[in-house]
Every structure is written in structure tokens, then in C-alpha cells.
Design an enzyme around this catalytic site. Structure first.
Site, PDB file in Angstrom:
ATOM      1  CE  LYS A 108      35.673  29.124  -0.984  1.00 23.76           C
ATOM      2  NZ  LYS A 108      34.310  29.323  -1.328  1.00 23.76           N
ATOM      3  CG  ASP A 122      27.183  25.787   1.940  1.00 26.99           C
ATOM      4  OD1 ASP A 122      28.186  25.052   1.847  1.00 26.99           O
ATOM      5  OD2 ASP A 122      27.147  26.950   1.496  1.00 26.99           O
TER       6      ASP A 122
HETATM    7  C1  PLP Z   1      30.105  28.114   2.905  1.00 23.36           C
HETATM    8  C2  PLP Z   1      30.143  28.699   1.528  1.00 23.36           C
HETATM    9  N1  PLP Z   1      29.121  28.458   0.687  1.00 23.36           N
HETATM   10  C3  PLP Z   1      29.104  28.956  -0.559  1.00 23.36           C
HETATM   11  C4  PLP Z   1      30.132  29.750  -1.022  1.00 23.36           C
HETATM   12  C5  PLP Z   1      30.063  30.311  -2.415  1.00 23.36           C
HETATM   13  O1  PLP Z   1      30.923  29.597  -3.249  1.00 23.36           O
HETATM   14  P1  PLP Z   1      31.623  30.223  -4.553  1.00 23.36           P
HETATM   15  O2  PLP Z   1      32.562  31.288  -4.086  1.00 23.36           O
HETATM   16  O3  PLP Z   1      32.306  29.049  -5.180  1.00 23.36           O
HETATM   17  O4  PLP Z   1      30.529  30.778  -5.401  1.00 23.36           O
HETATM   18  C6  PLP Z   1      31.217  30.028  -0.190  1.00 23.36           C
HETATM   19  C7  PLP Z   1      32.316  30.875  -0.670  1.00 23.36           C
HETATM   20  O5  PLP Z   1      33.181  31.267   0.088  1.00 23.36           O
HETATM   21  C8  PLP Z   1      31.217  29.486   1.126  1.00 23.36           C
HETATM   22  O6  PLP Z   1      32.215  29.729   1.974  1.00 23.36           O
END
Ligand code: PLP
Length: 391
Positions: free
Chosen positions: A207, A182
């Protein structure tokens, strides 16, 4: 007619150039330089069985396809698949698992990812081990014959631990498992996990990739042909696709990713240096500080330390006073936008993580997280100074 533009990218085009141009050609019907928002649900076919490669918009959409090519190029992958959120992208990657499989996960992973694995996928005969992936021996020990995936976040949210990506990829491959990274916190501008051997990269495009706090989305990027085939199939079968307007917003966002990230890096480092010696602050978590235990690893595998930092004020009351005292920094969840945000992980982003797990991870009640935006650094420091005076 537009041939000269279509071939404008050389095989060795650099990162900023890829961000701006990869995946995008002038619109074939008008020459519009910006990929249009193809806001359509279906496509008219010329005759039975004769169409232009587009039949139904869940399956194919030209705006989404341009974004997917762009994101695959800037992550150094072969293909990308854009989803309605980061969690939907993680969900799609999780469909690569089968009942009985085991996954090793960074123990400090995003709270929503933990919730999805712990509360949803664990009902499907999948098992998860949460491990400090910055400690490679702990990762090695966690492998079982059933392990099919090593799911890593680096830097982690919110205490900024760093995992050695090359070593993690080697370990995963030695155990016949995929390394999934991620990469939301770093963005491909600062870290490209596929260069270190990762098999799959996921992002919340919400983000840094979009960068303007006005879209929710996600992407999964793959390199192996069988993964690409499966993710394309699942994207259509599950249908959690990114809509064309959001795809267009993210495509606009990646054009300025390198210059935004340069300022996020500068402001993140400056705030970390400002906070570290402050008498009200007991600890600062930022990989760009020499005091960070993995500073050297971060310097090796990242091209900048990013705009995310956390610091401890020692108590919930201290955190409350600071969060209620800031004026310019906005008290909000999320990160990676041009405006600075401040949040309280224990009660906001990580509220879904049980209290005992939170304290084991260092997510104390006094911990505050900042997503440094691209404002003038002096204004950010002034705002924090006046708010810290209330602590
Ligand atoms: C590191 C990370 N991965 C995944 C996500 C999930 O993304 P989303 O809010 O677009 O579903 C977030 C959300 O804050 C995140 O900070």
C-alpha cells in the site's frame, strides 16, 4: 572511502531525511548511490567457514536488509523483517502465540486478517475476540488471563474507526500482552504506533510504503529484543521472505512517502468535504471531518488524516451505478497507490466476512471506499460528480 556518507545521518535526523537515507549506504563495490537489487540465491565463500556475512539468500539479502533498516527507522522501531505479503508478516507475528493463547482484535480489521485468524489460526487452539477497539471499556472487558495480544487497526477499513493507541498500549501492558498495530492505512508518515507504546507494527507494504501499485509485500517491526530474535528466526525458518526486486521497489517508494502522503491527505480531505453535503450521499466516513466521532483523537495521534474514505449511497444499486459510472477512478481492490481507486467493500475486500458481521460493522451494500491518489483534485471531483449523476 565512503565513510562520510555512512555517517551522514545525525541521531536527530528528521522523518523525510530518514525516509530517503536510513538503512542505505553507497554500494561498497561501486559507490552506486541506490542500493542494488542483489538478485542472487547464494554467495561464494572465500574458504570453509569464511564468508562476508551472507550465506544463503532466504537468510540474508543486502537489498532486503537495506529495506528492513529503512522501515525500522521510519517506524521508530529497532528492527524490521520484510515478508512476501502483508498477510505473511501478520502470519509471522502470529507465530509468537502458543496453543491456548487468546487475542483481542479490532472487529473492523481487514477481511483477510479476519479470515486468517478465523479460518486458519483458530484450528491451532488459539482464540480470538473481535471487539470495537475504539471503545476502551469493551477492550478492557475482553481481556482474559490467556490474552497475549491486542491486535489493532486504526483507522479501520473501511469505516475509519480510530483506536486510542496510548490507552491501548497501557491496557495491553497492564494485562501482560503485546500491542500489535497494523499501520497500513496511516503509514508511518501519519502515525507511529511505537511512539505510543506499541510493541509491534505490521504493514502491507503493498500500500502506501511502496505507493506505486506494483509490488506485494509486508513488514513486521519490533522493539523488544526477544521479539526481534524470534521474528528473525521465523523469517528464515518459514521462509516467506520479500524478494530483492520487491524490496528495491519499496525502498524506492519510501523515498517519496512524505510528499506522496501530503497529497493523499489533501485529496482525501477535499473529497470527504465534497461528498459530505452531496444529496446522493447519506454518510461519509473520514477522520478529518469534524463530524467523525473521533476527529479529535485522530487529530491528536495522527499527523494528517490520510487518503482513505468511505461513503454510503444507501443501496447496492446506488453503489453499482457509481462504480460503473466512474472513468478516472479505477474500480479495484487495494489502496495507497498514486492513482485513485474506488471499491465496494461488501463484495470485494470484505467478501470473506460473513454478511451478518458485515452489517454489524456498518459495511452496508451501499458503502463505497475510495483510496484518494495524487491526481489533480478537480479531476477527481469532476469524475465523481458525473458518476453521482447516474445514482
Ligand atoms: C490493513 C491491511 N492489512 C493487511 C493487508 C494484507 O496485505 P497483503 O495484501 O499485502 O497481504 C491488507 C491488504 O489489503 C490491508 O488492507
Amino acid at each position: 572511502m565512503y565513510r562520510k556518507w555512512i555517517v551522514k545521518l545525525t541521531a536527530h535526523a528528521r522523518f523525510s531525511t530518514l525516509c530517503l537515507h536510513a538503512g542505505q549506504e553507497p554500494d561498497p563495490s561501486t559507490g552506486a548511490i541506490i542500493t542494488p537489487i542483489y538478485q542472487t540465491s547464494t554467495y561464494v565463500q572465500e574458504a570453509l567457514g569464511k564468508h562476508k556475512g551472507y550465506e544463503y539468500a532466504r537468510t540474508q539479502n543486502p537489498t532486503r536488509a537495506a529495506l528492513e533498516r529503512n522501515l525500522a527507522a521510519i517506524e521508530g522501531g529497532k528492527a524490521g523483517f520484510a515478508f512476501a505479503s502483508g498477510m505473511a508478516a501478520i502470519g509471522a507475528v502470529a507465530t509468537m502465540l502458543k496453543a491456548g493463547d487468546h487475542v483481542i482484535v479490532s472487529d473492523n480489521t481487514y477481511g483477510g486478517t479476519f479470515r486468517f485468524f478465523d479460518k486458519v489460526l483458530s484450528r491451532c487452539q488459539l482464540s480470538f475476540s473481535y471487539v470495537d477497539t475504539s471503545q476502551l471499556e469493551a477492550v478492557e472487558r475482553a481481556f482474559t488471563p490467556a490474552t497475549r495480544m491486542l491486535f489493532v487497526e486504526t483507522p479501520t477499513n473501511p469505516v475509519m474507526q480510530i483506536t486510542d493507541l496510548r490507552a491501548a498500549a497501557d491496557l495491553a501492558h497492564r494485562h501482560d500482552a503485546r500491542l500489535v498495530v497494523d499501520n497500513t492505512f496511516a503509514s508511518p508518515c501519519l502515525q507511529r504506533p511505537i511512539e505510543f507504546g506499541a510493541d509491534l507494527v505490521v504493514h502491507s507494504t503493498t500500500k502506501y510504503l511502496n505507493g506505486h501499485s506494483d509490488s506485494v509485500g509486508g513488514v513486521a517491526i519490533a522493539v523488544r529484543d526477544e521479539d526481534i530474535e524470534w521474528l528473525g528466526f521465523v523469517q528464515n525458518a518459514e521462509g516467506a521472505i520479500l524478494g530483492p526486486f520487491d524490496a528495491w521497489l519499496v525502498l524506492r517508494g519510501t523515498k517519496t512517502l512524505p510528499i506522496r502522503m501530503a497529497r493523499h491527505n489533501e485529496n482525501g480531505l477535499a473529497l470527504a468535504r465534497f461528498l459530505e453535503p452531496h444529496p446522493k450521499v447519506s454518510h461519509v466516513y473520514y477522520p478529518g471531518l469534524p463530524s467523525h466521532p473521533q476527529h479529535e483523537l485522530a487529530a491528536r495521534q495522527m499527523r494528517g488524516f490520510g487518503g482513505m474514505l468511505s461513503f454510503d449511497l444507501g443501496s447496492l444499486e446506488g453503489a453499482r451505478r457509481l462504480l460503473n459510472g466512474v472513468r478516472l477512478l479505477a474500480l479495484a481492490e487495494s489502496l495507497g497507490g498514486v492513482e485513485s481507486l474506488i471499491s465496494h467493500p461488501a463484495t470485494m475486500t470484505h467478501a470473506s466476512v460473513p454478511a451478518d458481521r458485515r452489517s454489524a460493522l456498518g459495511i452496508t451494500d451501499g458503502l463505497v471506499r475510495i483510496s484518494a491518489g495524487i491526481e489533480d483534485i478537480e479531476d477527481l471531483k469532476e469524475d465523481l460528480s458525473q458518476a453521482l449523476a447516474h445514482v
